[in-house]
Design an enzyme around this catalytic site. Structure first.
Site, PDB file in Angstrom:
ATOM      1  N   ARG A 151     -18.507 -25.529 -27.246  1.00 23.00           N
ATOM      2  CA  ARG A 151     -19.491 -26.043 -26.288  1.00 23.00           C
ATOM      3  C   ARG A 151     -19.471 -27.572 -26.302  1.00 23.00           C
ATOM      4  O   ARG A 151     -20.502 -28.217 -26.253  1.00 23.00           O
ATOM      5  CB  ARG A 151     -20.896 -25.515 -26.601  1.00 23.00           C
ATOM      6  N   ASP A 194     -32.545 -24.553 -31.901  1.00 20.48           N
ATOM      7  CA  ASP A 194     -31.341 -23.887 -31.392  1.00 20.48           C
ATOM      8  C   ASP A 194     -30.118 -24.254 -32.236  1.00 20.48           C
ATOM      9  O   ASP A 194     -30.135 -25.214 -33.013  1.00 20.48           O
ATOM     10  CB  ASP A 194     -31.147 -24.324 -29.928  1.00 20.48           C
ATOM     11  N   MET A 195     -29.024 -23.532 -32.056  1.00 25.56           N
ATOM     12  CA  MET A 195     -27.792 -23.771 -32.821  1.00 25.56           C
ATOM     13  C   MET A 195     -26.674 -23.064 -32.065  1.00 25.56           C
ATOM     14  O   MET A 195     -26.608 -21.836 -32.077  1.00 25.56           O
ATOM     15  CB  MET A 195     -28.000 -23.140 -34.202  1.00 25.56           C
ATOM     16  N   GLY A 252     -29.333 -17.652 -28.412  1.00 23.34           N
ATOM     17  CA  GLY A 252     -30.025 -16.363 -28.455  1.00 23.34           C
ATOM     18  C   GLY A 252     -30.093 -15.904 -29.896  1.00 23.34           C
ATOM     19  O   GLY A 252     -30.563 -16.620 -30.775  1.00 23.34           O
ATOM     20  N   ASP A 260     -31.997 -13.459 -38.655  1.00 20.15           N
ATOM     21  CA  ASP A 260     -31.894 -12.909 -40.007  1.00 20.15           C
ATOM     22  C   ASP A 260     -33.166 -13.213 -40.791  1.00 20.15           C
ATOM     23  O   ASP A 260     -33.993 -14.041 -40.384  1.00 20.15           O
ATOM     24  CB  ASP A 260     -30.651 -13.462 -40.717  1.00 20.15           C
ATOM     25  N   GLU A 262     -46.412 -12.134  -6.729  1.00 16.68           N
ATOM     26  CA  GLU A 262     -45.793 -12.133  -8.060  1.00 16.68           C
ATOM     27  C   GLU A 262     -46.711 -12.795  -9.086  1.00 16.68           C
ATOM     28  O   GLU A 262     -46.858 -12.325 -10.215  1.00 16.68           O
ATOM     29  CB  GLU A 262     -44.453 -12.875  -8.028  1.00 16.68           C
TER      30      GLU A 262
HETATM   31  C1  DGJ Z   1     -28.932 -21.514 -25.996  1.00 16.83           C
HETATM   32  C2  DGJ Z   1     -30.298 -20.896 -26.017  1.00 16.83           C
HETATM   33  O1  DGJ Z   1     -30.252 -19.613 -26.482  1.00 16.83           O
HETATM   34  C3  DGJ Z   1     -30.870 -20.983 -24.611  1.00 16.83           C
HETATM   35  O2  DGJ Z   1     -32.098 -20.322 -24.555  1.00 16.83           O
HETATM   36  C4  DGJ Z   1     -31.005 -22.418 -24.244  1.00 16.83           C
HETATM   37  O3  DGJ Z   1     -31.940 -23.032 -25.097  1.00 16.83           O
HETATM   38  C5  DGJ Z   1     -29.661 -23.118 -24.324  1.00 16.83           C
HETATM   39  N1  DGJ Z   1     -29.027 -22.886 -25.593  1.00 16.83           N
HETATM   40  C6  DGJ Z   1     -29.800 -24.595 -24.080  1.00 16.83           C
HETATM   41  O4  DGJ Z   1     -28.649 -25.277 -24.309  1.00 16.83           O
END
Ligand code: DGJ
Length: 743
Positions: free
Chosen positions: A444, A479-480, A530, A535, A615
């Site tokens: 990425r 995030d990672m 995601g 874990d 909605e």
């Molecule tokens: C991956 C995450 O799982 C997404 O929800 C989002 O935050 C993107 N990264 C952003 O780069």
């Protein structure tokens, strides 16, 4: 005391309410594993295994001519290495003299009340009355090492934790290439391995493999627990299902690479070994130094998989997750990622908040793209300086405007990463994982920061803390987004490079510990593209984890189903997103998307400012519903009523702690003409109670509202005969039923 030492038999028995675990100090001080299974009140269970002379299975020298006593056949509590047990080892090591053996024999043990902790590592915790600790010291005299096995016993919730530590007693350094946290020899029985595999955007799909002579393993070499395999496995007896049969689960409380190995040996014994991924790992131990393996959590159920899951759910909810957000309620979120991706400004976010606040949404998460050089995923990571072109006045001004709507602001970070297009990389190229003379693999477009370096963690702490101090931001999405490759640390000498992957994880944990301690009101949500790091290790710091980048309601049924075997529902980040779904292009009703997201920590991930009035009205009802039901969803006992990977209806239920109510969620994944009437049988109710059955009309598709089932029924009837559901019509219909105890 849940731990009993019998001096006469030399057995140590660990008792929980419904399970028993036993080991025995056998001949020559070898620690034999005798039993792990359903509750047994007393006795020496070593006779469950019979010693025979087996060809080519040699005998320890001190066993003289005792040819039936072999480390190659004996069920061991922690296998020896290199001295005649030819099965999967628990440890591999190089002693100071170059030998690669460890033959650890019993030296002493200690039983104490309370649960041990592991400094620097996540682990289950307990009050003094809730758990007991057993520590066994074994020693290898020739190899000069000490192996300490530690057990935590939680009698009430039927859980046992384990860990191992190795100490170098020699004058010269030794190397540890593997030190499993858990080794378990099941002396008898056929077993199947249930494991949870997947890929990005399709994590934790269950698979069941009959174990046959030979070895089978799952694991991750990615430096994280990974999307591909989860560090939670189950050994199940053939035929064991949700409601019956023997099964035991093992969860690794660790977020780095792992290995879960099984072997059925020549005589039918099954060995399970779980620990840090040995490939790429090597820890140098100086004289007197100790290497501490992370913790593994075990539970046994002789009543099937549902009871097993309940044990893990309780253990993680009550004894792993910490802090303010341990117990609900947690905020209903709206995340802007799928609404805007990188293309947003303060005004856009405020528009979303304006639309969300009246519906009852509590918090807006500003996802990726808020910082400088970040208008796509090619740059910006590492500096964490706000982009004032997008957000004039910075985070404070944005927070004020969001707060003015009656909502709170949350923020996204990807702390462990750096873009080459960043000031951080320009000033500290030696802070990334990369091998000298070898240009590092990009993923990425980004590189991984070397969290094994304390200076890197200090820098990240300062950057994140500054943001959290400067503006009212009570939520962080952590995030990672890549796996670790080119693992080499500029801060370690050549002969210690094998320590880098584990030191990285320790650095991550240290950083999370400081941040969660210093910002106790902030809700941290874990994420790795995601669910790539879903874990038990992360759950110690982040009470919820974004379950998958796949927000498609129908795929989520499988992902969340698989996740539920080992992890509590409160841990599962789940959002309602737009249709056609961004990952699959599938169109599902808003009701169904709501029902699926309600089986987790609920939120939205779409541009609410573009939603129609109808909605929005629908969502307001969804949110109201969720807020009312959240205590039941978090604390209730979760039942998988069908298997969404094969059944046309995905159904689950949450039963109140006093069995006073039950929430049933059902989603149809297939529509067929003139078929059998779908039918579910309920579980966990009180047979003596009468329940009023109510359709939650606001949580049922048009089709679901046709439900004409029993208005009132006894718990026994609902569990023995069950409930019929309407015949399917249209795509992906769904309904929610609420059973409430009659006064
Ligand atoms: C991956 C995450 O799982 C997404 O929800 C989002 O935050 C993107 N990264 C952003 O780069």
């Amino acid at each position: 005391m849940a731990i009993v030492y019998n001096e006469k038999d030399k057995t140590i028995t660990l008792q929980t309410a419904h399970s028993t675990y036993q080991m025995k100090i056998a001949l020559y001080g070898v620690l034999q594993h005798t039993y792990y299974g359903g509750k047994v009140s007393q006795g020496d269970m070593s006779g469950l295994w019979q010693a025979y002379d087996r060809g080519f299975s040699g005998n320890p020298n001190d066993a003289d001519n005792h040819r039936a006593f072999s480390l190659d056949t004996l069920p061991q509590e922690y296998p020896s290495a290199g001295v005649g047990d030819f099965r999967i080892p628990g440890a591999s090591l190089v002693n100071g003299d170059g030998s690669r053996a460890g033959d650890w024999r019993y030296k002493s043990h200690e039983i104490r009340s309370g649960k041990y902790s592991l400094p620097g590592l996540p682990a289950l915790y307990a009050g003094e009355e809730e758990a007991d600790t057993l520590e066994i010291v074994l020693e290898d005299k020739a190899g000069k090492s000490r192996l300490t096995l530690t057990y935590g016993v939680f009698p009430e919730i039927d859980v046992i934790t384990r860990t191992a530590a190795l100490t170098n007693l020699a004058d010269a350094p030794m190397e540890v290439g593997k030190l499993a946290s858990l080794c378990l020899d099941m002396p008898f029985g056929d077993w199947e391995l249930i494991h949870f595999h997947g890929r990005h955007a399709m994590e934790r799909m269950p698979a069941r493999t009959a174990l046959a002579p030979g070895a089978f393993s799952v694991g991750s070499r990615r430096g994280t627990s990974s999307h591909q395999h989860n560090p939670f496995v189950i050994l199940a007896a053939p035929g064991a299902d949700e409601d019956a049969g023997d099964c035991l689960g093992a969860a690794f409380v660790y977020s780095g690479g792992f290995l879960a190995e099984t072997e059925v040996d020549q005589n039918g014994l099954t060995r399970l070994v779980m620990g840090i991924q040995p490939e790429g790992f090597c820890w140098k131990l100086g004289p007197g130094e100790t290497f501490q393996a992370p913790e593994a959590v075990l539970a046994y159920s002789d009543k099937g998989l549902t009871a097993l899951s309940h044990r893990f759910h309780k253990a993680f909810r009550q004894h792993l997750v910490r802090g303010k957000w341990k117990e609900g309620p947690r905020p209903v979120l709206i995340n802007n990622w799928e609404a805007t991706y990188f293309d947003f400004t303060t005004d856009k976010l405020v528009d979303i908040a304006k639309a969300a606040a009246p519906l009852g949404v509590d918090l807006l998460v500003m996802d990726d793209g808020w910082f400088r050089n970040r208008n796509d995923d090619m740059g910006g990571l590492g500096d964490w300086e706000v982009n004032e072109e997008k957000l004039p006045g910075g985070l404070k001004a944005l927070a004020e405007r969001i707060n003015a709507q009656g909502m709170q602001l949350g923020i996204w970070f990807e702390p462990e990463m750096v873009s080459e297009r960043s000031a951080l990389f320009a000033s500290h190229p030696d802070w990334v994982l990369q091998i000298p003379g070898r240009a590092p693999t990009r993923s990425r477009y980004q590189l991984v920061l070397d969290l094994s370096q304390p200076a890197v963690c200090d820098y990240l702490y300062e950057r994140i803390a500054r943001v959290l101090r400067d503006a009212p931001i009570p939520y962080v999405k952590w995030d990672m987004n890549r796996s670790l490759s080119d693992v080499w640390s500029a801060a370690l000498p050549a002969d210690r490079q094998g320590e880098t992957p584990h030191r990285y994880v320790l650095g991550l944990y240290g950083l999370l510990e400081r941040l969660t301690r210093d910002f106790p009101d902030v809700l941290f949500e874990g994420c790795s593209g995601g669910g790539g790091r879903f874990d038990a290790g992360m759950l110690y710091y982040t009470p919820q984890i974004w379950c998958s980048d796949n927000t498609d309601a129908i795929d989520r049924l499988t992902i969340q189903y698989g996740t539920s075997f080992g992890y509590p529902i409160s841990a599962v980040g789940a959002h309602v997103s737009a249709v056609p779904n961004h990952q699959t292009g599938r169109v599902t009703p808003l009701t169904t998307r709501g029902i699926v997201a309600m089986c987790g920590s609920f939120g939205y991930e779409l541009d609410l400012s573009r939603a129609t009035a109808e909605e929005r009205e629908h969502m307001a009802r969804q949110i109201q519903n969720y807020k009312t039901l959240q205590p039941l969803i978090y604390e209730g006992a979760y039942y998988r009523l069908t298997d969404p990977t094969s059944d046309p209806v995905a159904a689950c239920a949450f039963v109140g702690t006093r069995r006073e109510c039950c929430l049933i969620m059902a989603v149809y994944t297939k529509t067929f003409a003139n078929g059998a009437i779908p039918h579910i049988r309920l579980k966990g109710l009180d047979s003596d109670k009468t329940y009023r059955v109510r359709l939650l009309a606001e949580a049922a598709t048009e089709w679901g509202r046709e439900w004409r089932g029993l208005a009132e029924a006894g718990g026994d009837l609902l569990m023995s005969a069950g409930l019929s559901l309407p015949r399917p019509r249209g795509d992906y219909g769904s309904l929610c039923l609420l059973l409430e105890e009659q006064d």
